[in-house]
Design a protein around this motif. Structure first.
Motif, short mmCIF file in Angstrom:
data_model
loop_
_atom_site.label_atom_id
_atom_site.label_comp_id
_atom_site.label_asym_id
_atom_site.label_seq_id
_atom_site.Cartn_x
_atom_site.Cartn_y
_atom_site.Cartn_z
N GLU A 40 32.95 46.19 31.73
CA GLU A 40 31.86 47.05 32.17
C GLU A 40 32.16 47.67 33.53
O GLU A 40 31.89 48.86 33.76
CB GLU A 40 30.55 46.27 32.23
N ARG A 41 32.74 46.87 34.42
CA ARG A 41 33.08 47.39 35.75
C ARG A 41 34.18 48.44 35.66
O ARG A 41 34.13 49.46 36.34
CB ARG A 41 33.51 46.26 36.69
N ILE A 42 35.17 48.18 34.79
CA ILE A 42 36.24 49.17 34.61
C ILE A 42 35.67 50.47 34.07
O ILE A 42 36.01 51.56 34.54
CB ILE A 42 37.35 48.61 33.70
N GLU A 43 34.78 50.36 33.09
CA GLU A 43 34.18 51.56 32.51
C GLU A 43 33.32 52.31 33.52
O GLU A 43 33.30 53.54 33.54
CB GLU A 43 33.36 51.18 31.28
N ALA A 44 32.63 51.58 34.37
CA ALA A 44 31.76 52.21 35.36
C ALA A 44 32.55 52.79 36.54
O ALA A 44 32.25 53.89 37.01
CB ALA A 44 30.74 51.19 35.88
N GLU A 45 33.55 52.05 36.99
CA GLU A 45 34.28 52.46 38.19
C GLU A 45 35.52 53.30 37.90
O GLU A 45 36.02 53.97 38.79
CB GLU A 45 34.65 51.23 39.02
N ARG A 46 36.01 53.25 36.69
CA ARG A 46 37.20 54.02 36.28
C ARG A 46 38.31 53.96 37.34
O ARG A 46 38.60 54.94 38.03
CB ARG A 46 36.85 55.49 36.02
N PRO A 47 38.95 52.80 37.49
CA PRO A 47 40.01 52.68 38.51
C PRO A 47 41.09 53.75 38.28
O PRO A 47 41.51 53.99 37.15
CB PRO A 47 40.57 51.28 38.30
N VAL A 48 41.51 54.37 39.37
CA VAL A 48 42.45 55.47 39.27
C VAL A 48 43.90 55.02 39.28
O VAL A 48 44.79 55.78 38.92
CB VAL A 48 42.24 56.52 40.40
N ASP A 49 44.14 53.79 39.71
CA ASP A 49 45.50 53.28 39.71
C ASP A 49 45.47 51.77 39.51
O ASP A 49 44.41 51.15 39.47
CB ASP A 49 46.23 53.67 41.00
N VAL A 50 46.66 51.21 39.40
CA VAL A 50 46.75 49.78 39.10
C VAL A 50 46.22 48.94 40.26
O VAL A 50 45.65 47.87 40.03
CB VAL A 50 48.19 49.39 38.67
N ALA A 51 46.34 49.40 41.49
CA ALA A 51 45.81 48.65 42.63
C ALA A 51 44.28 48.52 42.51
O ALA A 51 43.72 47.45 42.78
CB ALA A 51 46.19 49.32 43.94
N ALA A 52 43.63 49.58 42.10
CA ALA A 52 42.17 49.53 41.92
C ALA A 52 41.81 48.61 40.76
O ALA A 52 40.81 47.89 40.82
CB ALA A 52 41.63 50.93 41.68
N LEU A 53 42.63 48.61 39.71
CA LEU A 53 42.41 47.68 38.61
C LEU A 53 42.55 46.24 39.08
O LEU A 53 41.72 45.39 38.77
CB LEU A 53 43.40 47.95 37.47
N TYR A 54 43.59 45.96 39.87
CA TYR A 54 43.80 44.60 40.37
C TYR A 54 42.60 44.12 41.19
O TYR A 54 42.23 42.95 41.12
CB TYR A 54 45.07 44.52 41.22
N ALA A 55 41.99 44.99 41.95
CA ALA A 55 40.82 44.58 42.73
C ALA A 55 39.72 44.06 41.79
O ALA A 55 39.06 43.07 42.10
CB ALA A 55 40.31 45.76 43.56
N LEU A 56 39.56 44.72 40.65
CA LEU A 56 38.54 44.28 39.68
C LEU A 56 38.95 42.99 38.98
O LEU A 56 38.13 42.09 38.80
CB LEU A 56 38.28 45.39 38.67
N THR A 57 40.23 42.90 38.60
CA THR A 57 40.66 41.69 37.89
C THR A 57 40.70 40.48 38.82
O THR A 57 40.41 39.37 38.39
CB THR A 57 42.03 41.87 37.19
N HIS A 58 41.00 40.70 40.09
CA HIS A 58 41.01 39.58 41.03
C HIS A 58 39.60 39.00 41.18
O HIS A 58 39.43 37.77 41.24
CB HIS A 58 41.54 40.03 42.40
N ALA A 59 38.61 39.86 41.22
CA ALA A 59 37.22 39.39 41.30
C ALA A 59 36.86 38.60 40.04
O ALA A 59 36.20 37.55 40.13
CB ALA A 59 36.27 40.56 41.49
N ALA A 60 37.32 39.06 38.88
CA ALA A 60 37.05 38.34 37.63
C ALA A 60 37.76 37.00 37.62
O ALA A 60 37.22 36.00 37.13
CB ALA A 60 37.47 39.19 36.43
N THR A 61 38.96 36.94 38.17
CA THR A 61 39.69 35.67 38.27
C THR A 61 38.90 34.67 39.09
O THR A 61 38.81 33.49 38.74
CB THR A 61 41.09 35.89 38.88
N GLU A 62 38.31 35.13 40.17
CA GLU A 62 37.51 34.23 41.00
C GLU A 62 36.30 33.71 40.23
O GLU A 62 35.90 32.56 40.38
CB GLU A 62 37.10 34.93 42.28
N GLU A 63 35.73 34.56 39.36
CA GLU A 63 34.62 34.10 38.53
C GLU A 63 35.09 33.01 37.56
O GLU A 63 34.38 32.02 37.34
CB GLU A 63 34.00 35.25 37.74
N PHE A 64 36.28 33.18 36.99
CA PHE A 64 36.84 32.14 36.13
C PHE A 64 37.07 30.86 36.92
O PHE A 64 36.75 29.77 36.45
CB PHE A 64 38.15 32.59 35.48
#
Length: 113
Positions: A40-64
């Motif tokens: 949902e965050r990726i769809e809403a924020e539409r990361p423009v590059d892999v660094a922006a994607l990593y910021a989202l996945t890192h937050a999800a990792t912390e949730e895990f």
């Protein structure tokens, strides 16, 4: 619904964990919800590059990582099989949203402060 969103919505997140009785479904459900929120965050924020994607996945990792206690209380833990299932789904999400070359280890890394 765009094709990517349909594909992601139909994906059986954490399938290996659901199929293994060692992992309690009610806690795995919480992990599945982390992955859905990531999408949902990726769809809403539409990361423009892999660094922006990593910021989202890192937050999800912390949730895990925050689910470790819930797994322990249920007599389970996030160990090798779980980590592989989680990593596999992080890779699926990255590929589904157009980041096929994202580094698997970096996808599941926690944020570096």
């Amino acid at each position: 619904m765009p094709i990517t969103e349909q594909r992601v919505a139909a994906h059986p997140f954490l399938k290996a964990m659901y199929e293994d009785g060692y992992y309690p479904d009610h806690v795995v459900d919480r992990g599945r919800d982390v992955l859905r929120r990531l999408c949902e965050r990726i769809e809403a924020e539409r990361p423009v590059d892999v660094a922006a994607l990593y910021a989202l996945t890192h937050a999800a990792t912390e949730e895990f990582n925050a689910l470790e206690e819930a797994f322990a209380e249920a007599g389970s833990e996030i160990e090798t099989v779980a980590r592989e299932a989680i990593a596999e789904d992080f890779r699926f999400v990255a590929q589904a949203y157009g980041f096929p070359d994202a580094d698997a280890e970096e996808l599941i890394a926690p944020r570096a402060w």
